[in-house]
Design a protein around this motif. Structure first.
Motif, PDB file in Angstrom:
ATOM      1  N   GLU A  74       0.826  -1.224   0.000  1.00  0.00           N
ATOM      2  CA  GLU A  74       0.000   0.000   0.000  1.00  0.00           C
ATOM      3  C   GLU A  74       0.855   1.267   0.000  1.00  0.00           C
ATOM      4  O   GLU A  74       0.427   2.308  -0.502  1.00  0.00           O
ATOM      5  N   ASN A  75       2.054   1.174   0.562  1.00  0.00           N
ATOM      6  CA  ASN A  75       2.957   2.327   0.556  1.00  0.00           C
ATOM      7  C   ASN A  75       3.305   2.751  -0.869  1.00  0.00           C
ATOM      8  O   ASN A  75       3.206   3.932  -1.223  1.00  0.00           O
ATOM      9  N   VAL A  76       3.677   1.786  -1.701  1.00  0.00           N
ATOM     10  CA  VAL A  76       4.037   2.081  -3.095  1.00  0.00           C
ATOM     11  C   VAL A  76       2.798   2.517  -3.881  1.00  0.00           C
ATOM     12  O   VAL A  76       2.847   3.447  -4.690  1.00  0.00           O
ATOM     13  N   LEU A  77       1.668   1.869  -3.591  1.00  0.00           N
ATOM     14  CA  LEU A  77       0.407   2.189  -4.265  1.00  0.00           C
ATOM     15  C   LEU A  77      -0.016   3.634  -3.988  1.00  0.00           C
ATOM     16  O   LEU A  77      -0.363   4.391  -4.910  1.00  0.00           O
ATOM     17  N   GLY A 102       3.268  -8.653   4.277  1.00  0.00           N
ATOM     18  CA  GLY A 102       4.026  -7.467   3.839  1.00  0.00           C
ATOM     19  C   GLY A 102       3.811  -6.271   4.740  1.00  0.00           C
ATOM     20  O   GLY A 102       3.963  -5.131   4.309  1.00  0.00           O
ATOM     21  N   GLY A 103       3.472  -6.545   5.990  1.00  0.00           N
ATOM     22  CA  GLY A 103       3.199  -5.450   6.922  1.00  0.00           C
ATOM     23  C   GLY A 103       4.450  -4.629   7.226  1.00  0.00           C
ATOM     24  O   GLY A 103       5.533  -5.184   7.434  1.00  0.00           O
ATOM     25  N   CYS A 104       4.321  -3.321   7.194  1.00  0.00           N
ATOM     26  CA  CYS A 104       5.423  -2.448   7.569  1.00  0.00           C
ATOM     27  C   CYS A 104       4.855  -1.054   7.805  1.00  0.00           C
ATOM     28  O   CYS A 104       3.661  -0.835   7.612  1.00  0.00           O
ATOM     29  N   ASP A 169      11.510   6.398   6.138  1.00  0.00           N
ATOM     30  CA  ASP A 169      11.766   5.121   5.466  1.00  0.00           C
ATOM     31  C   ASP A 169      10.862   4.030   6.023  1.00  0.00           C
ATOM     32  O   ASP A 169      10.233   4.203   7.074  1.00  0.00           O
ATOM     33  N   LEU A 170      10.827   2.886   5.324  1.00  0.00           N
ATOM     34  CA  LEU A 170      10.019   1.758   5.783  1.00  0.00           C
ATOM     35  C   LEU A 170      10.706   1.064   6.939  1.00  0.00           C
ATOM     36  O   LEU A 170      11.924   0.890   6.937  1.00  0.00           O
ATOM     37  N   VAL A 171       9.905   0.670   7.902  1.00  0.00           N
ATOM     38  CA  VAL A 171      10.419   0.013   9.097  1.00  0.00           C
ATOM     39  C   VAL A 171       9.562  -1.209   9.363  1.00  0.00           C
ATOM     40  O   VAL A 171       8.336  -1.152   9.207  1.00  0.00           O
TER      41      VAL A 171
HETATM   42  P1  ATP Z   1      12.096  -4.195  -6.253  1.00  0.00           P
HETATM   43  O1  ATP Z   1      13.383  -4.773  -6.700  1.00  0.00           O
HETATM   44  O2  ATP Z   1      10.915  -5.025  -6.678  1.00  0.00           O
HETATM   45  O3  ATP Z   1      11.930  -2.730  -6.587  1.00  0.00           O
HETATM   46  P2  ATP Z   1      12.313  -3.264  -3.491  1.00  0.00           P
HETATM   47  O4  ATP Z   1      13.704  -3.406  -2.982  1.00  0.00           O
HETATM   48  O5  ATP Z   1      11.800  -1.924  -3.891  1.00  0.00           O
HETATM   49  O6  ATP Z   1      12.101  -4.344  -4.661  1.00  0.00           O
HETATM   50  P3  ATP Z   1      11.329  -4.784  -1.186  1.00  0.00           P
HETATM   51  O7  ATP Z   1      12.400  -4.420  -0.219  1.00  0.00           O
HETATM   52  O8  ATP Z   1      11.288  -6.171  -1.699  1.00  0.00           O
HETATM   53  O9  ATP Z   1      11.263  -3.753  -2.413  1.00  0.00           O
HETATM   54  O10 ATP Z   1       9.935  -4.415  -0.502  1.00  0.00           O
HETATM   55  C1  ATP Z   1       8.734  -4.579  -1.165  1.00  0.00           C
HETATM   56  C2  ATP Z   1       7.618  -4.154  -0.248  1.00  0.00           C
HETATM   57  O11 ATP Z   1       7.588  -4.998   0.904  1.00  0.00           O
HETATM   58  C3  ATP Z   1       7.691  -2.758   0.339  1.00  0.00           C
HETATM   59  O12 ATP Z   1       7.291  -1.735  -0.565  1.00  0.00           O
HETATM   60  C4  ATP Z   1       6.741  -2.876   1.519  1.00  0.00           C
HETATM   61  O13 ATP Z   1       5.396  -2.757   1.094  1.00  0.00           O
HETATM   62  C5  ATP Z   1       6.957  -4.316   1.988  1.00  0.00           C
HETATM   63  N1  ATP Z   1       7.785  -4.440   3.219  1.00  0.00           N
HETATM   64  C6  ATP Z   1       7.477  -5.186   4.283  1.00  0.00           C
HETATM   65  N2  ATP Z   1       8.410  -5.082   5.248  1.00  0.00           N
HETATM   66  C7  ATP Z   1       9.329  -4.240   4.810  1.00  0.00           C
HETATM   67  C8  ATP Z   1      10.545  -3.728   5.357  1.00  0.00           C
HETATM   68  N3  ATP Z   1      10.991  -4.056   6.560  1.00  0.00           N
HETATM   69  N4  ATP Z   1      11.282  -2.901   4.593  1.00  0.00           N
HETATM   70  C9  ATP Z   1      10.869  -2.577   3.367  1.00  0.00           C
HETATM   71  N5  ATP Z   1       9.712  -3.033   2.813  1.00  0.00           N
HETATM   72  C10 ATP Z   1       8.942  -3.845   3.509  1.00  0.00           C
END
Ligand code: ATP
Ligand code: ZN
Length: 225
Positions: A74-77, A102-104, A169-171
């Motif tokens: 949902e963050n990217v969306l 995918g909770g974050c 940032d995502l956590v």
């Molecule tokens: P891509 O190569 O597809 O662009 P990415 O590195 O951007 O991959 P990921 O790190 O695989 O993306 O994360 C994908 C999604 O997983 C995030 O956008 C988020 O919704 C979710 N997610 C869940 N936990 C985390 C976390 N700890 N850190 C980052 N993303 C997380």
């Protein structure tokens, strides 16, 4: 050539959402063979093609009507929706289901040694993030002016590298922040994976297949509760 009679599902090729998304499709009885380098995986038992792409491309593929379904954080969306709205580009989609994985959270974090009592303390500072739209919405609501530093990766090292004063940032566990001498201050967005569909109506046979998948997903998720 893509066969338009088959349902096209966009999923993250490899990353944090991939394994659970493959498992979800498998639990719905959709069989396919993944070849590592291929963009498209054709299901062997259903009229479904799986497109394996970077997660960042998934909202756009749905909003432009290139794919029928997508599984996305949902963050990217939300970020892509806001960016497209600002640019006057197509940003519509149908939201089908939150998927429970995918909770974050997207959070502000500041260096441990920085005094921080609230967002106002960020006024005039530079903040590194991959989510400038979500960050702007949050800080604008708080009446805070800031400068952003757009980074698509390594956001957590920006303060130490002298690129920014704070980060957004995502956590999930907070371990990465801690390892970089940062502390989480404000949660600005909570996220999980979501199944979305393109806005334009699908051919009846495709829509029937989507409805069937949704029923199975609901059953699988309920069985897990
Ligand atoms: P891509 O190569 O597809 O662009 P990415 O590195 O951007 O991959 P990921 O790190 O695989 O993306 O994360 C994908 C999604 O997983 C995030 O956008 C988020 O919704 C979710 N997610 C869940 N936990 C985390 C976390 N700890 N850190 C980052 N993303 C997380
Ligand atoms: Zn990405």
């Amino acid at each position: 050539m893509l066969d338009n009679s088959r349902l096209r599902i966009a999923i993250q090729k490899s990353g944090r959402l991939s394994e659970k998304t493959y498992a979800l499709l498998a639990s719905c009885g959709v069989k396919f063979n993944i070849h590592d380098q291929r963009l498209i995986a054709h299901s062997t038992n259903q009229p479904i093609d799986v497109l394996r792409v970077r997660d960042d491309d998934i909202p756009g593929l749905i909003m432009d009507g290139v794919c029928d379904l997508g599984v996305i954080g949902e963050n990217v969306l939300e970020e892509e929706t806001m960016m497209r709205e600002r640019a006057g580009e197509p940003s519509e989609f149908k939201s089908l289901k939150q998927l429970g994985f995918g909770g974050c959270r997207l959070s502000l974090a500041v260096p441990n040694e920085m005094d921080y009592s609230g967002p106002k303390d960020l006024d005039g500072l530079r903040i590194a993030t991959s989510y400038p739209e979500l960050l702007r919405r949050y800080l604008n609501e708080q009446g805070v002016n800031f400068q952003s530093c757009m980074l698509t990766g390594s956001v957590e090292v920006a303060p130490r590298a002298g690129l920014a004063d704070a980060i957004c940032d995502l956590v999930s566990t907070g371990a990465t922040l801690e390892a970089n001498g940062l502390r989480e201050t404000d949660v600005i967005f909570r996220s999980q994976a979501r199944l979305i569909q393109c806005k334009a109506p699908l051919a009846p046979a495709k829509q029937e297949l989507v409805d069937k998948l949704l029923t199975r997903i609901a059953a699988v998720m309920q069985a897990k509760e």
